[in-house]
Enzyme design. Structure first.
Site, PDB file in Angstrom:
ATOM      1  N   ASP A  45       0.824  -1.201   0.000  1.00  0.00           N
ATOM      2  CA  ASP A  45       0.000   0.000   0.000  1.00  0.00           C
ATOM      3  C   ASP A  45       0.862   1.256   0.000  1.00  0.00           C
ATOM      4  OD1 ASP A  45      -2.791   1.158   0.423  1.00  0.00           O
ATOM      5  OD2 ASP A  45      -1.736   2.021   2.137  1.00  0.00           O
TER       6      ASP A  45
ATOM      7  N   GLU B  31       1.164  -0.435  -4.897  1.00  0.00           N
ATOM      8  CA  GLU B  31       0.197   0.594  -5.264  1.00  0.00           C
ATOM      9  C   GLU B  31       0.925   1.945  -5.332  1.00  0.00           C
ATOM     10  OE1 GLU B  31      -3.660   2.984  -3.507  1.00  0.00           O
ATOM     11  OE2 GLU B  31      -1.887   2.496  -2.331  1.00  0.00           O
TER      12      GLU B  31
END
Length: 495
Positions: A235, A265
């Site tokens: 993340d 990400e």
């Protein structure tokens, strides 16, 4: 060998009744049967909002739904035993568990500490006031409910680079913690949005602190010993220094397995930015194709006004396909979420055909598109809004087509503004397919399949068209599609 196909096994509004881990076992057989090879799971550990936490407000990485902390023992998705059983069920059906990891920040501190901070211009993070002020900040994490089991590491103000809330004086904003790391500056090798995008939210982790660096490596090793781990989804990569993930991913591959699947990400549409990032991490991971997602969104909104010849313009999959994870939507882009840019349902069959049936990229399928979703949330202006995300009826069939017919070399026909397609030639032992789609009126594409497929009869595997297409003596044929639709033409003998 099955073609790698990810399934995001959650969305932002997944049920909060602790049932998701149980659902892994319930759905594993079906998902494997339609061609899913990897399941991207939500963060498995305790978030600051306890039973309501989607998982991105990281509190305790070592609490997998095992300890009474933040108002519950289990997480939103279930307790530790259910997580272990669910991951085991996935593996028994040949599906690899890919775990979401949020290392950028921590939230829900157990204690406040006296700190020295400098105010930061939130619109230009490189503009840090020279004047320092004393305050209290939520920066001490002792995890009393866990009481030192698995790790005795205590996170304190030396473990963080910034916060967004101080007390005495009470202020919100962006504040740079003054400690021994970074000489008052943010980390480098992060995205340059807002000048420097090191800070995102909560207590921002200071990766230059060697103790923090080693604790996060230890956690990765520990986690892989608790549950099956075939890979990670990382993340907020644009907020974390690239050198850290370069080291961390390398260490995980050395200790867990060399074939570990890792996708980060880095939510940025610019191909140069993503290419530079991949170089910084020694190309040890894949990235989500943000630009392609936005092309899908724009195309779905514009309808027949969108030029389909440009659908791959600026995309990661067209430039660096081996490092592209392609997607249609995810938990951040779905309605009422922070990066909302939803692809309209009518266009999703076309978009999924473009990521599932082509040679390039590793596709990821979103839970609501396969199973549907209905939820409500409060909008920015205070209204309660209901949302229904419908099942994309042909998606399961497209997934099956990926495994059975997306074989061999690819020939593109992307030269019409409204009707595009491509041919997968197949191999000596595996059949191919012809994919045709239109974002406007019904249309057709002429394809030369070669003399080996002369007088061959084709049918639409998706069932959108009921007729047959037969190639001529040379293997030529015209393959149609309906208006605003997609057809996947395969040899009748293989259906």
């Amino acid at each position: 060998m099955s073609k790698r196909t990810l399934f995001q096994f959650f969305h932002w509004y997944s049920a909060g009744d602790g049932s998701l881990w149980k659902e892994l076992g319930e759905k594993a057989s079906y998902l494997a049967g339609i061609g899913i090879t990897d399941a991207w799971l939500p963060p498995a550990y305790k978030g600051a909002s306890g039973p309501d936490s989607v998982g991105y407000d990281t509190y305790d990485l070592f609490d997998l739904g095992e300890f009474e902390q933040k108002g519950s023992r289990a997480t939103k998705y279930g307790d530790r035993a259910a997580l272990e059983a669910g991951c085991k069920a996935l593996l028994e059906h040949g599906i690899r568990p890919i775990h979401d990891v949020v290392m950028n920040h921590k939230m829900g501190a157990d204690e406040k500490e006296s700190v020295i901070v400098r105010r930061v211009d939130p619109l230009d993070r490189t503009n840090i006031e020279e004047e320092s002020i004393s305050a209290l900040a939520h920066t001490r994490f002792t995890f009393p409910g866990r009481d030192g089991k698995y790790s005795r590491f205590v996170w304190d103000k030396q473990c963080f680079s910034g916060v967004d809330l101080i007390e005495k004086p009470h202020e919100t904003g962006v504040f740079r913690l003054v400690n021994e790391y970074g000489e008052g500056q943010w980390n480098d090798e992060v995205d340059d949005e807002l000048g420097n995008f090191d800070y995102l939210m909560g207590a921002d982790v200071e990766f230059r602190n060697r103790a923090v660096y080693e604790e996060l490596k230890y956690w990765g090793r520990w986690f892989s010993e608790q549950v099956p781990v075939a890979g990670f989804r990382l993340d907020a990569a644009k907020h974390i220094p690239a050198w850290f993930f370069k080291d961390w991913v390398g260490h995980m591959r050395d200790t867990i397995g060399a074939d570990l699947f890792v996708v980060a990400e880095y939510w940025h549409p610019d191909i140069t930015t993503l290419s530079n990032y991949l170089e910084r991490v020694d190309k040890q991971l894949l990235l989500f194709d943000v630009a392609l997602h936005h092309r899908f969104h724009d195309a779905s909104k514009a309808g027949a006004d969108f030029d389909m010849r440009t659908i791959f313009d600026g995309s990661l999959v067209s430039s660096i396909p081996d490092h592209a994870v392609t997607l249609v939507d995810n938990h951040d882009t779905q309605p009422l979420q922070s990066l909302e840019a939803t692809v309209e349902p009518w266009f999703k069959p076309l978009a999924y055909a473009l990521i599932l049936l082509r040679e390039q990229g590793t596709p990821c399928v979103f839970y609501p598109d396969l199973y549907g979703a209905a939820y409500s949330d409060v909008t920015e202006d205070g209204r309660e809004q209901m949302v229904e995300m419908p099942v994309i009826g042909c998606l399961a069939r497209l997934l099956e087509a990926r495994q059975r017919f997306a074989n061999g070399s690819q020939i593109d026909k992307l030269d019409s503004p409204h009707v595009i397609g491509f041919l997968r030639r197949g191999t000596e032992t595996e059949p191919g397919c012809v994919v045709v789609m239109s974002n406007g009126d019904a249309g057709e594409i002429s394809m030369d399949l070669g003399p080996n497929l002369s007088k061959s009869v084709f049918v639409d595997f998706l069932g959108h068209l009921s007729g047959e297409v037969t190639t001529d003596d040379q293997g030529l044929a015209i393959f149609p599609t309906n208006a605003g639709s997609v057809s996947v033409w395969v040899q009748k003998d293989f259906v």
